[in-house]
Design a protein around this motif. Structure first.
Motif, mmCIF file in Angstrom:
data_model
loop_
_atom_site.group_PDB
_atom_site.id
_atom_site.type_symbol
_atom_site.label_atom_id
_atom_site.label_comp_id
_atom_site.label_asym_id
_atom_site.label_seq_id
_atom_site.Cartn_x
_atom_site.Cartn_y
_atom_site.Cartn_z
ATOM 1 N N ASN A 40 32.547 35.161 74.702
ATOM 2 C CA ASN A 40 32.972 35.949 73.527
ATOM 3 C C ASN A 40 34.228 36.775 73.788
ATOM 4 O OD1 ASN A 40 30.684 35.045 72.037
ATOM 5 N ND2 ASN A 40 29.435 36.623 73.009
ATOM 6 N N GLY A 41 35.207 36.146 74.451
ATOM 7 C CA GLY A 41 36.461 36.836 74.712
ATOM 8 C C GLY A 41 36.432 37.764 75.910
ATOM 9 N N TRP A 42 35.364 37.733 76.687
ATOM 10 C CA TRP A 42 35.248 38.572 77.874
ATOM 11 C C TRP A 42 35.211 37.697 79.125
ATOM 12 C CZ3 TRP A 42 34.313 44.056 78.142
ATOM 13 C CH2 TRP A 42 34.296 44.695 76.891
ATOM 14 N N LEU A 43 35.896 38.146 80.151
ATOM 15 C CA LEU A 43 35.757 37.538 81.466
ATOM 16 C C LEU A 43 34.531 38.160 82.120
ATOM 17 C CD1 LEU A 43 36.596 36.022 84.061
ATOM 18 C CD2 LEU A 43 38.149 37.928 84.561
ATOM 19 N N VAL A 44 33.533 37.309 82.416
ATOM 20 C CA VAL A 44 32.292 37.785 83.040
ATOM 21 C C VAL A 44 32.271 37.264 84.474
ATOM 22 C CG1 VAL A 44 29.776 37.782 82.944
ATOM 23 C CG2 VAL A 44 31.105 37.791 80.817
ATOM 24 N N PHE A 45 32.336 38.179 85.411
ATOM 25 C CA PHE A 45 32.435 37.823 86.827
ATOM 26 C C PHE A 45 31.226 38.378 87.570
ATOM 27 C CE2 PHE A 45 34.298 38.408 91.149
ATOM 28 C CZ PHE A 45 34.608 37.072 91.391
ATOM 29 N N HIS A 46 30.563 37.515 88.324
ATOM 30 C CA HIS A 46 29.354 37.909 89.051
ATOM 31 C C HIS A 46 29.485 37.547 90.528
ATOM 32 C CE1 HIS A 46 25.087 38.343 90.105
ATOM 33 N NE2 HIS A 46 25.215 37.177 90.734
ATOM 34 N N VAL A 47 29.124 38.484 91.376
ATOM 35 C CA VAL A 47 29.087 38.253 92.822
ATOM 36 C C VAL A 47 27.786 38.841 93.353
ATOM 37 C CG1 VAL A 47 30.194 38.642 95.047
ATOM 38 C CG2 VAL A 47 31.598 38.381 93.006
ATOM 39 N N SER A 48 27.062 38.073 94.122
ATOM 40 C CA SER A 48 25.847 38.586 94.767
ATOM 41 C C SER A 48 25.739 37.991 96.159
ATOM 42 C CB SER A 48 24.600 38.249 93.939
ATOM 43 O OG SER A 48 24.477 36.848 93.751
ATOM 44 N N ASN A 49 25.078 38.694 97.025
ATOM 45 C CA ASN A 49 24.912 38.220 98.393
ATOM 46 C C ASN A 49 23.665 38.810 99.011
ATOM 47 O OD1 ASN A 49 26.922 40.697 98.439
ATOM 48 N ND2 ASN A 49 25.890 40.691 100.433
ATOM 49 N N ALA A 50 23.114 38.079 99.966
ATOM 50 C CA ALA A 50 21.970 38.578 100.715
ATOM 51 C C ALA A 50 22.445 39.572 101.762
ATOM 52 C CB ALA A 50 21.246 37.411 101.387
ATOM 53 N N ASN A 83 41.518 29.864 82.164
ATOM 54 C CA ASN A 83 42.763 29.306 82.718
ATOM 55 C C ASN A 83 43.987 30.078 82.260
ATOM 56 O OD1 ASN A 83 44.530 27.685 84.060
ATOM 57 N ND2 ASN A 83 44.426 25.998 82.605
ATOM 58 N N LYS A 84 44.290 30.011 80.974
ATOM 59 C CA LYS A 84 45.556 30.564 80.464
ATOM 60 C C LYS A 84 45.444 32.008 79.976
ATOM 61 C CE LYS A 84 47.869 26.747 81.076
ATOM 62 N NZ LYS A 84 48.941 26.663 82.092
ATOM 63 N N GLN A 85 44.253 32.567 79.973
ATOM 64 C CA GLN A 85 44.121 33.963 79.536
ATOM 65 C C GLN A 85 44.841 34.897 80.517
ATOM 66 O OE1 GLN A 85 41.589 31.925 80.234
ATOM 67 N NE2 GLN A 85 40.443 31.548 78.351
ATOM 68 N N ASN A 86 45.222 36.050 80.019
ATOM 69 C CA ASN A 86 45.950 37.010 80.850
ATOM 70 C C ASN A 86 45.020 38.094 81.370
ATOM 71 O OD1 ASN A 86 48.496 35.808 80.575
ATOM 72 N ND2 ASN A 86 48.843 36.819 78.615
ATOM 73 N N VAL A 87 45.267 38.504 82.605
ATOM 74 C CA VAL A 87 44.474 39.552 83.228
ATOM 75 C C VAL A 87 45.352 40.253 84.261
ATOM 76 C CG1 VAL A 87 43.589 38.103 85.115
ATOM 77 C CG2 VAL A 87 42.224 40.041 84.298
ATOM 78 N N TYR A 88 45.050 41.505 84.530
ATOM 79 C CA TYR A 88 45.776 42.203 85.591
ATOM 80 C C TYR A 88 45.296 41.684 86.946
ATOM 81 C CZ TYR A 88 47.680 45.455 82.204
ATOM 82 O OH TYR A 88 48.354 46.006 81.148
ATOM 83 N N PRO A 89 46.200 41.548 87.916
ATOM 84 C CA PRO A 89 45.831 40.909 89.186
ATOM 85 C C PRO A 89 45.020 41.799 90.119
ATOM 86 C CG PRO A 89 48.110 41.625 89.266
ATOM 87 C CD PRO A 89 47.632 41.881 87.859
ATOM 88 N N LEU A 90 44.359 41.130 91.073
ATOM 89 C CA LEU A 90 43.679 41.779 92.199
ATOM 90 C C LEU A 90 42.502 42.652 91.786
ATOM 91 C CD1 LEU A 90 46.883 42.777 94.205
ATOM 92 C CD2 LEU A 90 45.519 40.695 94.447
ATOM 93 N N LEU A 91 41.821 42.244 90.707
ATOM 94 C CA LEU A 91 40.633 42.974 90.278
ATOM 95 C C LEU A 91 39.342 42.276 90.693
ATOM 96 C CD1 LEU A 91 41.733 44.051 86.679
ATOM 97 C CD2 LEU A 91 41.715 45.446 88.749
ATOM 98 N N LEU A 92 39.414 41.003 91.006
ATOM 99 C CA LEU A 92 38.218 40.250 91.387
ATOM 100 C C LEU A 92 37.991 40.270 92.896
ATOM 101 C CD1 LEU A 92 38.647 37.117 89.064
ATOM 102 C CD2 LEU A 92 37.607 39.332 88.531
#
Length: 337
Positions: free
Chosen positions: A278-288, A244-253
């Motif tokens: 552990n302090g990392w944003l872990v983002f996963h996307v998969s599709n058929a 929620n409140k963590q900071n990240v650069y936009p438009l990377l996901l």
């Protein structure tokens, strides 16, 4: 205050140290007690302390002259010239005054003493000033190089941002185009959603946003895409509540989500998840994907753009893994928060 000290106090104080050193050496060699001499001679010698300003001016002038030369001479040649100038100033000005005002005139050891000691002291002064000037110049050059590098980084990021917008618009307008044939009302709703997404993209790519805002933007894009997909799509989205409140650069996901909607086929499912580990944003996307599409899919401009932006914004603090199997495609992105 520092400039006043360097310009007005230090030259006199340094000359006093030199004069005291010469007198002490003279006293040891000759037994002459300079502290017992007449006050007139002492007063004249005190006036000679002002010669420190002349030495300081000349040495600073020589330093500036050598520093400004396109190709400075060797250090040895430069120091020999400086030493020669100091000797000329001393023997041409200080020694005559000492000879005509002193009680004993100038003996040979006086000439050696009054020549050698000031030369060594003022040469040391010049060496230190030269070293400080070289360090300052080197530091300024380093700052200039960092500024040039930062300017290049900003230029490339602006280019990538300009490149990203047309790519995003191309896919979004394609959606609106096909919706116009089916339902004008739905197309209008899509345009409204599109305007919200474009407003978010006005953020500077070098200014961070909260992860919550980025995920909300992603969700708006998903809602936009769902309006053009048929009911057979199996869409699963899981978001960790800790993000929620963590900071990240936009438009990377978005590029990963955009790719999933673009190439979804076959069994027609898309899985999206985001978690904090552990302090990392872990983002996963998969599709058929259809089997035929799997053989030809390479990622396109969106993923290349994403890789470059990650390299610029998170050097050594990210990981992007792309995997293609027979019937599905997956992308895993990790970013240090």
């Amino acid at each position: 205050m520092e400039q006043f000290w360097r310009k007005y106090i230090f030259p006199v104080l340094y000359t006093f140290i030199i004069a005291a050193s010469m007198r002490l050496i003279n006293a040891v060699l000759t037994g002459f007690r300079f502290w017992e001499r007449s006050w007139e001679e002492t007063a004249i010698e005190c006036l000679l302390l002002t010669t420190g300003y002349a030495y300081s001016y000349v040495l600073n002038y020589l330093l500036r002259k050598y520093q400004q030369q396109p190709k400075p001479p060797s250090a040895i040649k430069e120091y020999l010239v400086v030493a020669g100038v100091i000797i000329l100033m001393t023997d041409g000005f200080i020694l005559p005054i000492q000879h005509f005002t002193g009680e004993r005139g100038c003996e040979l050891y006086d000439v050696i003493n009054f020549t050698l000691i000031p030369t060594l002291f003022y040469l040391l002064y010049y060496v230190i000033k030269r070293a400080n000037a070289s360090m300052k110049k080197s530091y300024e050059q380093q700052l200039l190089l960092e500024k040039i590098s930062n300017d290049q980084l900003q230029t490339e990021l602006r280019f990538l941002k300009a490149q990203f917008h047309p790519h995003f618009l191309f896919n979004a307008l394609n959606t609106v185009y096909f919706q116009m044939d089916e339902s004008v009302g739905t197309a209008k709703h899509t345009v409204e959603k599109l305007s919200e997404l474009l407003r978010y993209q006005l953020y500077d790519h070098q200014q961070t946003v909260t992860v919550g805002a980025e995920l909300q933007y992603m969700q708006s894009y998903i809602d936009l895409q769902k309006s053009r997909m048929n009911d057979h799509l199996q869409l699963q989205v899981k978001i960790d509540e800790q993000l929620n409140k963590q900071n990240v650069y936009p438009l990377l996901l978005l590029p990963l989500v955009e790719n999933a909607f673009k190439y979804a086929g076959g069994d027609y499912w898309i899985n999206i998840s985001a978690s904090l580990q552990n302090g990392w944003l872990v983002f996963h996307v998969s599709n058929a994907v259809p089997q035929i599409a799997t053989k030809h899919r390479k990622g396109g401009i969106g993923l290349e753009n994403l890789r470059r932006r990650l390299a610029l914004l998170y050097p050594g603090k990210h990981a992007l893994d792309i995997n293609t199997c027979q019937h599905n495609y997956s992308a895993d992105l990790k970013i240090a928060l």
